[in-house]
Design a protein around this motif. Sequence first.
Motif: not given
Length: 317
Positions: A144-156
């Motif tokens: 999912k992270v690999a296919s997300s928008a480039p540069g997007h940082k997830f809040d975990v």
Amino acid sequence: MKNFALIGAAGYIAPRHMKAIKDTGNDLVAALDKNDSVGIIDSYFPNADFFTEFERFDRHLDKLRRESNSRQVDYVAICSPNYLHDSHMRFALRTGACAICEKPLVLNPWNIDGLQEIEKETGQRVNTILQLRLHPSIIALKQKVASSAPGHKFDVDLTYITSRGHWYLQSWKGDDKKSGGISTNIGVHFYDMLHFVFGALQENKVHFNSPTKAAGYLEYERARVRWFLSVDVNDVPDHVRSSGQRTYRSITADGESIEFSDGFTDLHTISYKEILAGNGFGLEENRVAIETVAHIRTAALSALTGDYHPFVTKLVK
């Protein structure tokens, strides 16, 4: 069929290794533990030789090697206390066997360099158990992270509370010099998972650190992570504790819960299958996680910012 030896047969994690050895069609020929409460061996390998003294165990494995018979050891599985892992891996390699080591691989990152040198000298390999990398939910998150928008940082947000009794601080696990502290002892798998999913580590702040709980902030290429670890049952949320549960585990990414409570049963067996196929995780795969916990163990506490974990609020009031 491969022959295995096991160091640390009386501990909590050893039966998972015995099961993995059996499930992959291999044999445990010798085991070592200074404690002799190891009746669990009978459920898996009743014919395994057992030793309570390292010197006798060493001599036995050397004898099997020199005789080059059908019981010569190919792998040494290591389930000993954390501070002994480095020494026991060195022993395994110099005995002419590959090593399979439980977490944490070592307590300090420079120990990895020394082990790499011994790998070159002996031609043997260190394999490690990083089972969260094999968990279906974690693999799905990585995708999912690999296919997300480039540069997007997830809040975990990562919260792991696994209650321990009064024995914990009286055992080697309560001694930072032997266990590496709580972040190393119960957290290292999670830090490895975060690096595996979200990329290179960029920032590491420690907001709270004690013998029973710790919290901080980690930033990776693709995530900002607030984390909290505890072995104190009082940290388990009331609604969870009221149901009789003493463990609480939660990971959310951009507010969405990552469910991975199930699926742990066979991860050691899967790990062994990958190792035997030549696909095990080696020394270098451990470096970022070991650097992370070493920093947490030695770092001064950072001033609280808006990035701190909600559990820290209760700790600093």
